[in-house]
Motif scaffolding. Structure first.
Motif, PDB file in Angstrom:
ATOM      1  N   SER A  99      48.820  78.182 -28.126  1.00 54.45           N
ATOM      2  CA  SER A  99      47.675  77.377 -27.719  1.00 54.45           C
ATOM      3  C   SER A  99      47.209  77.802 -26.332  1.00 54.45           C
ATOM      4  O   SER A  99      48.011  78.283 -25.526  1.00 54.45           O
ATOM      5  CB  SER A  99      48.053  75.890 -27.710  1.00 54.45           C
ATOM      6  N   ARG A 146      37.374  83.115 -31.595  1.00 56.13           N
ATOM      7  CA  ARG A 146      38.466  82.276 -31.085  1.00 56.13           C
ATOM      8  C   ARG A 146      38.959  82.797 -29.732  1.00 56.13           C
ATOM      9  O   ARG A 146      39.284  82.003 -28.833  1.00 56.13           O
ATOM     10  CB  ARG A 146      39.617  82.246 -32.087  1.00 56.13           C
ATOM     11  N   GLU A 149      36.801  81.457 -27.052  1.00 55.90           N
ATOM     12  CA  GLU A 149      37.093  80.044 -26.790  1.00 55.90           C
ATOM     13  C   GLU A 149      38.419  79.901 -26.040  1.00 55.90           C
ATOM     14  O   GLU A 149      38.533  79.078 -25.115  1.00 55.90           O
ATOM     15  CB  GLU A 149      37.146  79.279 -28.115  1.00 55.90           C
ATOM     16  N   ASP A 165      38.062  67.977 -21.693  1.00 57.61           N
ATOM     17  CA  ASP A 165      38.036  68.152 -23.142  1.00 57.61           C
ATOM     18  C   ASP A 165      37.257  69.419 -23.459  1.00 57.61           C
ATOM     19  O   ASP A 165      36.349  69.811 -22.726  1.00 57.61           O
ATOM     20  CB  ASP A 165      37.347  66.967 -23.826  1.00 57.61           C
ATOM     21  N   TYR A 166      37.615  70.026 -24.557  1.00 55.57           N
ATOM     22  CA  TYR A 166      36.888  71.228 -25.000  1.00 55.57           C
ATOM     23  C   TYR A 166      36.864  71.201 -26.522  1.00 55.57           C
ATOM     24  O   TYR A 166      37.902  70.999 -27.169  1.00 55.57           O
ATOM     25  CB  TYR A 166      37.588  72.492 -24.513  1.00 55.57           C
ATOM     26  N   ARG A 167      35.720  71.423 -27.086  1.00 54.76           N
ATOM     27  CA  ARG A 167      35.587  71.461 -28.546  1.00 54.76           C
ATOM     28  C   ARG A 167      34.795  72.704 -28.934  1.00 54.76           C
ATOM     29  O   ARG A 167      33.595  72.797 -28.684  1.00 54.76           O
ATOM     30  CB  ARG A 167      34.892  70.194 -29.055  1.00 54.76           C
ATOM     31  N   GLY A 168      35.483  73.665 -29.524  1.00 50.84           N
ATOM     32  CA  GLY A 168      34.845  74.874 -30.014  1.00 50.84           C
ATOM     33  C   GLY A 168      34.906  74.920 -31.526  1.00 50.84           C
ATOM     34  O   GLY A 168      35.354  73.973 -32.190  1.00 50.84           O
ATOM     35  N   GLU A 169      34.463  76.015 -32.086  1.00 54.45           N
ATOM     36  CA  GLU A 169      34.517  76.176 -33.546  1.00 54.45           C
ATOM     37  C   GLU A 169      35.951  76.325 -34.022  1.00 54.45           C
ATOM     38  O   GLU A 169      36.307  75.863 -35.111  1.00 54.45           O
ATOM     39  CB  GLU A 169      33.693  77.405 -33.952  1.00 54.45           C
ATOM     40  N   HIS A 170      36.811  76.952 -33.194  1.00 48.89           N
ATOM     41  CA  HIS A 170      38.184  77.240 -33.605  1.00 48.89           C
ATOM     42  C   HIS A 170      39.237  76.492 -32.790  1.00 48.89           C
ATOM     43  O   HIS A 170      40.357  76.306 -33.256  1.00 48.89           O
ATOM     44  CB  HIS A 170      38.453  78.743 -33.502  1.00 48.89           C
ATOM     45  N   LEU A 171      38.910  76.095 -31.567  1.00 52.24           N
ATOM     46  CA  LEU A 171      39.884  75.467 -30.690  1.00 52.24           C
ATOM     47  C   LEU A 171      39.352  74.151 -30.142  1.00 52.24           C
ATOM     48  O   LEU A 171      38.181  74.062 -29.746  1.00 52.24           O
ATOM     49  CB  LEU A 171      40.226  76.395 -29.516  1.00 52.24           C
ATOM     50  N   VAL A 172      40.247  73.159 -30.135  1.00 49.45           N
ATOM     51  CA  VAL A 172      39.906  71.850 -29.594  1.00 49.45           C
ATOM     52  C   VAL A 172      41.068  71.384 -28.716  1.00 49.45           C
ATOM     53  O   VAL A 172      42.229  71.449 -29.137  1.00 49.45           O
ATOM     54  CB  VAL A 172      39.667  70.815 -30.715  1.00 49.45           C
ATOM     55  N   GLU A 174      42.067  68.105 -25.808  1.00 53.00           N
ATOM     56  CA  GLU A 174      41.656  66.854 -25.183  1.00 53.00           C
ATOM     57  C   GLU A 174      42.520  66.599 -23.965  1.00 53.00           C
ATOM     58  O   GLU A 174      43.739  66.718 -24.017  1.00 53.00           O
ATOM     59  CB  GLU A 174      41.782  65.690 -26.172  1.00 53.00           C
TER      60      GLU A 174
END
Length: 378
Positions: A99, A146, A149, A165-172, A174
């Motif tokens: 991660s 990815r 991101e 917080d980060y919200r991508g297409e492949h990685l999130v 909080e």
């Protein structure tokens, strides 16, 4: 941001964590690891000798590779760091295996236990079959997305202590944060020849790293990444990955190269070329184009030999010649824009001394011209 530099190039060495030999150790990028001579096992004791030889010969860091075919880069680098004093470790790893928060934490911890002796080499991964062995089933394009991101998150973690917080297409993530930021911030080395790779390099790399094509051909990549980085308001440093064979005379060096080639069985070349041709890597395709799969005409530029790439994935070219000739070829690469040279040889232990005692002093003695090299900024 541009700066004029008259600094000497920075040299890095290689840790052979899949084994070392007086012959070419083949494999990588879908090809099996096979030695053409008696293999030196990658024990902690032997790799300690290589790391200490690199430190003794003035190399800034050692590249610790990643993949199924070698030992874990983080663990080996951490162990060897306790047997060196100044040497840095260029630790290669893949974003799909860890991660971003844990990777940022690992890097920060490494900086703490080594007093700041870490660089990182982010490897997206060019072979889907190998990625699946690690539990990563994304396709190549998605892996690059990815990676972008991943570096978004890691860079932010290294630069501030506030949760986010980060919200991508492949990685999130909080409320991601580190208890402390790394000192110093590790430099990010990143390579790749596809358009997606060049875009990520422009956004995130401190050093864009490429395999050893002839100077003019390699400069084409430099120009492209520099242009893309400028659009991001950034500048990037450039590095090149090469093998080296230098001796007191040119004839001696070429005799070593020919000796390496003679010990490679024709059936091994055929088998490895077949495997490497299936690679998804654009950089690997370019390496194969240099050697053409044949033992003829392997000096593709004066002093640049493509013999290693007949059986080895990844870096497949060598600087070959007298110490003075190799120093001059390094100058040529320096003149087109390369600051960092990540080198290796067969075997890595002895070749560290051939280069460190023979070539490096000659490079330092060469007159330095003013270069408008790009220094990395975020």
């Amino acid at each position: 941001m541009m700066s004029t530099s008259t600094n000497q190039p920075t040299f890095h060495w290689f840790l052979p964590t899949s084994g070392d030999s007086r012959g070419v150790v083949s494999g990588g990028h879908g090809a099996a690891v096979e030695g053409t001579d008696r293999t030196r096992e990658p024990s902690a004791g032997y790799l300690r000798q290589v790391a200490q030889a690199a430190e003794a010969n003035g190399f800034e860091s050692v590249l610790t590779p990643t993949g199924l075919w070698c030992q874990d880069s983080w663990l080996m680098a951490a162990a060897l760091s306790q047997h060196t004093e100044r040497l840095k470790f260029l630790v290669a790893f893949r974003p799909g295996s860890v991660s971003p928060t844990l990777a940022a934490q690992m890097a920060t911890t490494f900086q703490t236990i080594t007093d700041g002796r870490l660089h990182v080499n982010i490897v997206t991964g060019g072979e889907s079959s190998e990625q699946r062995a690690f539990g990563d089933f994304l396709g190549k394009d998605a892996r690059y997305a990815r990676t972008g991101e991943f570096l978004d998150v890691v860079s932010r973690l290294w630069e501030c202590e506030d949760s986010f917080d980060y919200r991508g297409e492949h990685l999130v993530v909080e409320q991601a944060r580190l208890s402390r930021t790394p000192t110093p911030r590790p430099e990010v080395f990143f390579g790749g020849s596809s358009p997606a790779a060049l875009e990520i390099a422009a956004r995130h790399a401190d050093v864009y790293l490429t395999w050893g094509e002839p100077p003019a051909q390699a400069k084409e990549k430099i120009d492209r990444v520099r242009e893309l980085a400028a659009r991001q308001g950034r500048t990037v440093r450039f590095g090149i990955r090469l093998h080296t064979i230098s001796r007191d005379t040119s004839a001696e060096a070429w005799a070593v190269a020919e000796g390496l080639l003679k010990r490679i069985p024709a059936e091994l070349i055929e088998r490895q070329q077949d495997a490497l041709r299936r690679s998804e890597s654009e950089g690997q395709r370019r390496m194969l184009a240099l050697n053409g799969g044949t033992t003829a005409d392997l000096e593709i530029y004066p002093g640049l030999w493509a013999g290693v790439g007949l059986v080895r994935g990844g870096a497949g070219t060598s600087l070959v010649g007298s110490h003075a000739e190799v120093a001059d070829l390094i100058r040529q690469y320096r003149d087109v824009g390369f600051d960092d040279f990540v080198l290796s040889g067969y075997p890595c232990l002895e070749e560290a001394y051939w280069f460190g005692e023979g070539v490096r002093p000659r490079v330092e003695a060469l007159p330095t011209e003013e270069h408008s090299h790009d220094r990395a900024v975020s």
